[in-house]
Design an enzyme around this catalytic site. Structure first.
Site, PDB file in Angstrom:
ATOM      1  N   GLU A 165      64.901 118.147  30.471  1.00 32.39           N
ATOM      2  CA  GLU A 165      66.182 118.647  30.000  1.00 32.39           C
ATOM      3  C   GLU A 165      66.040 119.287  28.631  1.00 32.39           C
ATOM      4  O   GLU A 165      65.232 118.865  27.805  1.00 32.39           O
ATOM      5  CB  GLU A 165      67.217 117.526  29.965  1.00 32.39           C
ATOM      6  CG  GLU A 165      67.655 117.108  31.357  1.00 32.39           C
ATOM      7  CD  GLU A 165      68.803 116.118  31.345  1.00 32.39           C
ATOM      8  OE1 GLU A 165      69.727 116.311  32.153  1.00 32.39           O
ATOM      9  OE2 GLU A 165      68.773 115.167  30.550  1.00 32.39           O
TER      10      GLU A 165
ATOM     11  N   CYS B 115      72.555 111.740  21.496  1.00 28.84           N
ATOM     12  CA  CYS B 115      71.291 111.038  21.257  1.00 28.84           C
ATOM     13  C   CYS B 115      71.139 109.830  22.171  1.00 28.84           C
ATOM     14  O   CYS B 115      71.947 108.915  22.163  1.00 28.84           O
ATOM     15  CB  CYS B 115      71.241 110.594  19.798  1.00 28.84           C
ATOM     16  SG  CYS B 115      69.725 109.760  19.332  1.00 28.84           S
TER      17      CYS B 115
END
Length: 360
Positions: A95, A337
């Protein structure tokens, strides 16, 4: 179509001369023309209209496409952040993320490995292990795919996606040089950031190379015992070995770097942790990025409350620590995150970190 044994999987990462050679082009200047199309993001030989039609047909026959990867999935949230799943030639998926900050700057967050061997316990990627390293062209192609959906030039790059960049340093450096080349994307080295969990040999290698890229180091705790529990890398290179390498890096380059401090509720946000952090960063030209942990399934942590973060910040103020409070972007698409995940691979971790100093 199946590529021939002599054909590369991708043309990205090659200069015009190398393209002419590997494709056995009948005219050397065709290599320059193809290179210029690649810089524009054109990867289909059919669209390279200044090449003779017969040559376009031949290239399509022998290679198929100029790239080896394809967009598998794409999601965009209200902030404009776009998360892409990129399927590689072997079926693996990584990704990458296009991020837009409050100043409107467009940043590409790139992966350097499929998975990660570092096992940081606050990161979803750490649960999947390392499947393999990415090649330089696979790293560059992530940028190309993001560029295709960006409404503005992508001016910044952060190597903060899946994997540990300094554990795959040669392809990472190759991709940096390619993206920096004036004839290609001309991205300033000072607008590129490499993030590491603390791979000391890689930090020393960066110091030796003298590349003026930015460095971000994930610390999480300045207490050796606690950091070893959270980040297994600390067993190999503890915080003092890490600091010694960072001092060398700073002495050679004279550049301020970033400490990434992921805040975990009730774990590393007390007065003791603040004092340890202040002592650790003393003597270094550094800014600490405070990042509240983002929830990720199956991981044993919680996000600190605003009151807890405020209290920790007051402690850092008392010790005169230079810090910044960061807000994760991409949360609406599980792109903040530690939240990114792809079914075939399980995860990704990144955080957007751009230091405004010396941005040009």
């Amino acid at each position: 179509m199946e590529q021939t044994n002599t054909m590369p999987r991708s043309l990205y990462g090659l200069d015009a001369g190398a393209i002419a050679e590997v494709l056995s082009l009948p005219r050397a200047f065709y290599g320059k023309q193809i290179y210029q199309w690649l810089v524009k993001g054109v990867t289909s030989f059919d669209e390279m209209t200044n090449l003779p039609k017969a040559e376009r047909l031949r290239l399509k026959e022998v290679m198929g496409s100029a790239v080896s990867s394809a967009v598998e999935t794409s999601e965009t949230d209200g902030s404009g952040a776009t998360k892409m799943g990129i399927r590689l030639h072997d079926g693996r998926v990584v990704e990458c993320v296009l991020l837009i900050d409050k100043h409107g700057r467009h940043t590409a967050c790139l992966s350097s490995q499929v998975g990660c061997a570092m096992g940081c316990t606050f990161c979803k990627t750490g649960t999947m292990g390392l499947l393999r390293n990415l090649t330089a062209d696979e790293i560059i192609e992530q940028y190309i795919h993001l560029l295709a959906v960006s409404d503005q030039p992508i001016t910044h790059i952060v190597y903060m996606g899946m994997g540990e960049p300094l554990a795959n340093i040669n392809p990472v450096i190759q991709s940096i040089h390619y993206l920096h080349e004036k004839e290609s994307f001309n991205i300033s080295l000072r607008r590129m950031t490499i993030s590491t969990c603390g791979v000391v040999p890689g930090i020393l290698r960066l110091a030796e190379l003298g590349l003026p890229v930015r460095l971000a180091v994930s610390l999480v705790s300045a207490d050796n015992r606690l950091r070893s529990k959270i980040m297994p890398v600390n067993e190999k290179w503890d915080i003092m070995a890490l600091k010694k390498a960072l001092m060398v890096y700073q002495h050679v380059g004279g550049k301020r770097f970033t400490i990434e401090y992921c805040m975990l509720r009730g774990v590393n946000t007390d007065e003791f942790s603040a004092k340890k952090l202040a002592t650790y960063v003393a003597g270094m030209n550094v800014v600490v990025n405070l990042i509240p942990w983002n929830p990720a399934e199956e991981l044993p942590y919680e996000t600190p409350s605003e009151d807890e973060i405020d209290t920790f910040c007051r402690e850092l103020d008392r010790y005169r620590v230079n810090y910044t409070r960061r807000r994760s972007r991409g949360r609406e698409i599980n792109g903040a995150c530690g939240q990114l995940a792809v079914p075939i691979n399980k995860g990704l971790d990144y955080e957007l970190m751009i230091d405004d100093e010396d941005d040009e």
